[in-house]
Design an enzyme around this catalytic site. Structure first.
Site, PDB file in Angstrom:
ATOM      1  N   SER A  50      54.707  37.749  44.978  1.00 24.00           N
ATOM      2  CA  SER A  50      55.958  37.559  45.718  1.00 24.00           C
ATOM      3  C   SER A  50      56.697  36.293  45.306  1.00 24.00           C
ATOM      4  CB  SER A  50      55.686  37.520  47.225  1.00 24.00           C
ATOM      5  OG  SER A  50      55.199  38.763  47.684  1.00 24.00           O
ATOM      6  N   GLY A 262      56.130  41.885  48.126  1.00 24.07           N
ATOM      7  CA  GLY A 262      56.685  41.804  46.780  1.00 24.07           C
ATOM      8  C   GLY A 262      57.827  40.816  46.720  1.00 24.07           C
ATOM      9  N   CYS A 290      55.655  42.549  54.878  1.00 22.31           N
ATOM     10  CA  CYS A 290      56.570  41.643  54.179  1.00 22.31           C
ATOM     11  C   CYS A 290      57.724  42.433  53.549  1.00 22.31           C
ATOM     12  CB  CYS A 290      55.804  40.808  53.165  1.00 22.31           C
ATOM     13  SG  CYS A 290      56.697  39.318  52.635  1.00 22.31           S
ATOM     14  N   ASN A 332      55.517  34.574  53.442  1.00 19.21           N
ATOM     15  CA  ASN A 332      56.149  34.206  52.180  1.00 19.21           C
ATOM     16  C   ASN A 332      57.295  35.167  51.923  1.00 19.21           C
ATOM     17  OD1 ASN A 332      56.834  33.307  49.625  1.00 19.21           O
ATOM     18  ND2 ASN A 332      55.225  34.472  48.618  1.00 19.21           N
ATOM     19  N   PHE A 335      63.965  36.827  52.798  1.00 16.48           N
ATOM     20  CA  PHE A 335      64.896  37.752  53.431  1.00 16.48           C
ATOM     21  C   PHE A 335      64.289  38.246  54.738  1.00 16.48           C
ATOM     22  CE2 PHE A 335      65.873  37.692  48.994  1.00 16.48           C
ATOM     23  CZ  PHE A 335      67.260  37.795  48.920  1.00 16.48           C
ATOM     24  N   HIS A 374      51.854  38.247  57.003  1.00 15.33           N
ATOM     25  CA  HIS A 374      50.729  38.770  56.219  1.00 15.33           C
ATOM     26  C   HIS A 374      49.468  38.810  57.079  1.00 15.33           C
ATOM     27  CE1 HIS A 374      52.314  39.050  52.077  1.00 15.33           C
ATOM     28  NE2 HIS A 374      53.182  38.155  52.521  1.00 15.33           N
ATOM     29  N   GLU A 376      46.665  39.965  56.280  1.00 16.67           N
ATOM     30  CA  GLU A 376      45.479  39.766  55.428  1.00 16.67           C
ATOM     31  C   GLU A 376      45.307  38.325  54.985  1.00 16.67           C
ATOM     32  OE1 GLU A 376      48.528  39.148  52.506  1.00 16.67           O
ATOM     33  OE2 GLU A 376      48.413  40.455  54.247  1.00 16.67           O
TER      34      GLU A 376
END
Length: 433
Positions: A50, A262, A290, A332, A335, A374, A376
């Site tokens: 990302s 991504g 994300c 992370n 947008f 996230h 994870e």
């Protein structure tokens, strides 16, 4: 201690601001300059796809204390355009360390600077927003570099997914099923996923409802720990290139679909958005993380917008609106989904406590799980890892898992986390490059 024989280096921003430092890893790269507030996990940052197209500044002043290890990498290579810290550690101290961070950066040919005033730099980015910049140890013509930055494309409008996705589908076997746990998987990705057996968060091997399901994972720049977290919970994974048509995905007979994280702007990905819309229409359970969350929002008719300086770090507070519960999350992204653009069938369920942006939404009557953060997170925090368990329960019920709610995952709370902590099995490494 500082790395040996540093040379002068510069960071030049598009507004003409120049920061002077020492180049511990040589080179010249252009990118969007963002800051990350994590205190640890720098290798996970470097190898997160990302970050494609971005120069990352760490707010933690000392970076590199424990060296590097491929077991914790989120892909087989660094993706950042440049890396900046107040000071990099020359001699790491860790029993499991491989290369020191400086040597790792040099081997990967990632330009890196230290010795500059990162507090002043971060204040600049907070005031002005993320800026285009160039990190260099090879040039000193700041006026020419500033002029070149004016022609460098901004992140808005950049479609970067095709630069990081896998070149061909590959399989990751469920941990504890099918023998090797994925060690024989094909290795055909752009970034690779070495070290999937590495410990990076609570396991889920003891969660029985998730056993032996088959998921498709759209690789928009997927992090290894997403694959690891699902495999540990008994899911067999087919990882697909980003442009895989929905019909090809559904023809696999999968029980659910994961839309990964991504890089870049989601809005130019019109073909992928249409694919997500077709997947929504199929009724297959979907989990968006994300960028995947943003693509779900767009596929449902919503809009996204560019954040001033984004959310980058492992200390982002998220509140669940129904219960008031607050989770600390890793994020992370640059947008976000515009809440008032979502259709009436969508309900915002979670918000960021720092700026009120959307962190999760539900879709009435559909098994859709959509989160901006996230779950994870590696190396942590792990407040929201039980989202995977709730999604897999819905998958196991054929999509009838209570209407699908990302927010509901957090209400499973302590019991699921205890079960995950009890599971110690990890899958064998799944190389992708």
């Amino acid at each position: 201690m500082r790395p040996d024989s540093p040379s002068p280096g510069l960071l030049v921003l598009e507004d003409g601001t120049v920061f002077e430092g020492e180049a511990v890893s040589p080179g010249t790269r252009f990118g969007e300059v963002v800051f990350n507030t994590s205190m640890t996990g720098y290798q996970e940052v470097l190898t997160d796809p990302s970050y494609r197209g971005q120069i990352v500044v760490m707010t933690q002043p000392h970076i590199g204390n424990y060296g590097t290890s491929q077991e914790v990498a989120e892909s087989a290579r660094p993706w950042v355009e440049g890396f900046i810290a107040r000071q990099f550690t020359a001699r790491p101290s860790s029993h499991g360390s491989g290369l020191g961070l400086v040597q790792y950066l040099r081997r990967a040919e990632v330009p890196a600077l230290h010795g500059l005033d990162t507090r002043a730099l971060v204040r600049r980015l907070r005031e002005r927003g993320a800026l285009r910049g160039v990190v260099t140890s090879e040039r000193s013509d700041t006026a020419a570099l500033t002029a070149e930055l004016a022609d460098f494309p901004p992140m808005t409008g950049r479609a970067l997914v095709d630069e990081v996705t896998t070149a061909a589908p590959f399989e990751v076997q469920a941990a504890g099923h099918g023998g090797s746990g994925g060690g024989d998987a094909a290795a055909t990705s752009a970034g690779g996923h070495a070290g999937l057996a590495g410990a990076a968060g609570p396991g889920g091997a003891g969660v029985p409802a998730a056993a032996r399901c088959h998921l498709a994972v759209y690789d928009f720049g997927v992090k290894s720990n997403i694959l690891r977290s699902l495999s540990r919970r008994g899911a067999r994974l087919t990882v697909l290139p980003a442009r895989t048509p929905a019909a090809d995905c559904l023809a696999l007979g999968v029980d659910g679909v994961v839309l990964s994280n991504g890089p870049g702007d989601p809005e130019p990905l019109t073909g992928i958005i249409e694919t997500v819309r077709e997947l929504l229409g199929s009724g297959t359970p979907l989990l968006g993380i994300c960028l995947g969350h943003q693509l779900l929002g767009l596929a449902l008719g919503g809009e996204t917008f560019k954040l001033k300086f984004g959310h980058h770090g492992g200390n982002q507070p998220v509140r669940e609106l129904l219960t008031g519960k607050v989770a600390i999350t890793s994020q992370n992204h640059g947008f976000a989904v515009r809440p008032d653009s979502l259709p009436p069938s969508c309900t915002v369920t979670q918000v960021n406590l720092n700026d009120g942006t959307v962190e999760g939404f539900d879709v009435a009557g559909r098994p859709v799980y959509s989160v901006q953060y996230h779950p994870e997170a590696a190396p942590g925090p792990h407040d929201t890892v039980d989202l995977f368990d709730r999604f897999l329960r819905a998958v196991g019920a054929g999509g009838a898992g209570g209407g699908g709610s990302a927010a509901g995952a957090s209400r499973q709370g302590d019991a699921t986390r205890a079960a995950g902590a009890a599971g110690s099995a990890t899958p064998a490494a799944v190389p992708r490059a």
